[in-house]
Scaffold this active site. Sequence first.
Site, short mmCIF file in Angstrom:
data_model
loop_
_atom_site.label_atom_id
_atom_site.label_comp_id
_atom_site.label_asym_id
_atom_site.label_seq_id
_atom_site.Cartn_x
_atom_site.Cartn_y
_atom_site.Cartn_z
N LYS A 115 -52.72 54.27 5.29
CA LYS A 115 -53.15 54.00 6.68
C LYS A 115 -52.75 55.18 7.57
O LYS A 115 -51.58 55.58 7.60
CB LYS A 115 -52.50 52.72 7.20
CG LYS A 115 -52.91 52.40 8.63
CD LYS A 115 -52.40 51.03 9.06
CE LYS A 115 -51.05 51.04 9.71
NZ LYS A 115 -50.99 51.65 11.06
N ASP B 278 -63.50 50.78 24.07
CA ASP B 278 -64.18 51.56 25.12
C ASP B 278 -65.51 50.87 25.39
O ASP B 278 -65.78 49.79 24.86
CB ASP B 278 -64.37 53.01 24.63
CG ASP B 278 -64.32 54.00 25.78
OD1 ASP B 278 -65.05 53.80 26.77
OD2 ASP B 278 -63.56 54.98 25.70
N ARG C 106 -42.29 50.94 6.45
CA ARG C 106 -40.93 51.37 6.14
C ARG C 106 -40.34 50.81 4.86
O ARG C 106 -39.50 51.46 4.23
CB ARG C 106 -40.03 51.07 7.35
CG ARG C 106 -40.31 52.03 8.50
CD ARG C 106 -39.80 51.52 9.82
NE ARG C 106 -40.62 50.39 10.30
CZ ARG C 106 -40.45 49.80 11.46
NH1 ARG C 106 -39.50 50.24 12.27
NH2 ARG C 106 -41.23 48.81 11.83
N THR D 76 -49.72 41.84 18.04
CA THR D 76 -48.65 40.89 17.71
C THR D 76 -47.44 41.05 18.63
O THR D 76 -46.56 40.20 18.65
CB THR D 76 -48.21 41.02 16.24
OG1 THR D 76 -48.03 42.41 15.96
CG2 THR D 76 -49.23 40.44 15.30
N ASP E 256 -56.62 53.65 11.37
CA ASP E 256 -56.19 52.57 12.28
C ASP E 256 -56.08 53.12 13.70
O ASP E 256 -54.98 53.35 14.20
CB ASP E 256 -54.84 52.05 11.76
CG ASP E 256 -54.22 50.99 12.65
OD1 ASP E 256 -54.94 50.31 13.39
OD2 ASP E 256 -52.97 50.84 12.58
N LYS F 246 -57.88 51.66 16.37
CA LYS F 246 -58.06 50.54 17.31
C LYS F 246 -58.89 50.96 18.52
O LYS F 246 -58.44 50.87 19.67
CB LYS F 246 -56.70 50.00 17.77
CG LYS F 246 -55.79 49.51 16.65
CD LYS F 246 -54.51 48.89 17.22
CE LYS F 246 -53.56 48.39 16.15
NZ LYS F 246 -52.83 49.45 15.44
O1 C5P Z 1 -42.92 49.95 8.90
P1 C5P Z 1 -43.74 48.71 9.02
O2 C5P Z 1 -44.02 48.02 7.69
O3 C5P Z 1 -43.19 47.75 10.06
O4 C5P Z 1 -45.14 49.25 9.56
C1 C5P Z 1 -46.20 48.39 9.86
C2 C5P Z 1 -47.39 49.18 10.27
O5 C5P Z 1 -48.39 48.27 10.70
C3 C5P Z 1 -47.16 50.15 11.42
O6 C5P Z 1 -48.06 51.25 11.24
C4 C5P Z 1 -47.54 49.34 12.65
O7 C5P Z 1 -47.98 50.13 13.70
C5 C5P Z 1 -48.70 48.52 12.07
N1 C5P Z 1 -48.99 47.28 12.78
C6 C5P Z 1 -48.05 46.28 12.97
N2 C5P Z 1 -48.38 45.14 13.65
C7 C5P Z 1 -49.61 44.98 14.10
C8 C5P Z 1 -50.58 45.96 13.90
C9 C5P Z 1 -50.23 47.11 13.23
O8 C5P Z 1 -46.92 46.42 12.52
N3 C5P Z 1 -49.93 43.87 14.70
#
Ligand code: C5P
Length: 232
Positions: free
Chosen positions: A36, A68, A213, A122, A63, A65
Amino acid sequence: MEKVMKSPIIVAVDKHNLNDALALADMLDPNLCRLKVGKELFTACGTQVVSEFHQRGFEVFLDLKFHDIPNTTAQAVLSAADMGVWMTNIHASVGLDAMRLCKQRLADAGHNTLLIAVTVLTSMTDDNLRELGIMRTAKEQVLHLANLTKEAGLDGVVCSAQEAQALKAQLGADFKLVTPGIRLSDDSSDDQQRICTPKDALVNGSDYLVIGRSITGAANPNEKLKLILSQI
Ligand code: C5P
């Protein structure tokens, strides 16, 4: 074109520069995950990072998003598809007509890029929505916008694993659910509030798991990826 891949894992490459992003990609097996590219990495590196990932055999979820006016949103989606990405996304709050236009423009160009929508971020609470004049609860608004997304003919939505069960039941098996906030039971939750294990997310109806992560912070990211795949 979507290659046949059984892995539902999309690794979030949340890096600030091309070198760090490629160093991570070079540790991962493109047969075991997709990647991603989000706003941080794309703003820093542009299309180069996408083509470098493609050259290494990865499918990419762009990603960005988009949100516009209809023509601009649709043209941005088209530019993403022209890069050859596997999946990209827009905000469902662009509205039904704009979502339909995006889908139409992909079809007119002969692209089969998956197009999904973000319903309610979220990070937003019921109070945050009320500040914006939206009187539904976040849960109600998610369901409302997910139904609108399906009506527009998009391929699915981004949602939390907690929302997945209800959305799958309402919107059907073909409507793709893409779920972040995934952690193994012994991982740190970092800044995520409502986390779910990979297995539970899939049981709840998620089709694709966005994992950052938990994989990118591991000493050996590819081994962690294999460990997660062995648990699902
Ligand atoms: O490191 P982690 O597993 O928390 O990363 C989650 C990824 O998903 C990040 O790129 C974050 O920006 C994205 N994301 C999220 N919650 C959302 C939409 C996207 O954590 N509702």
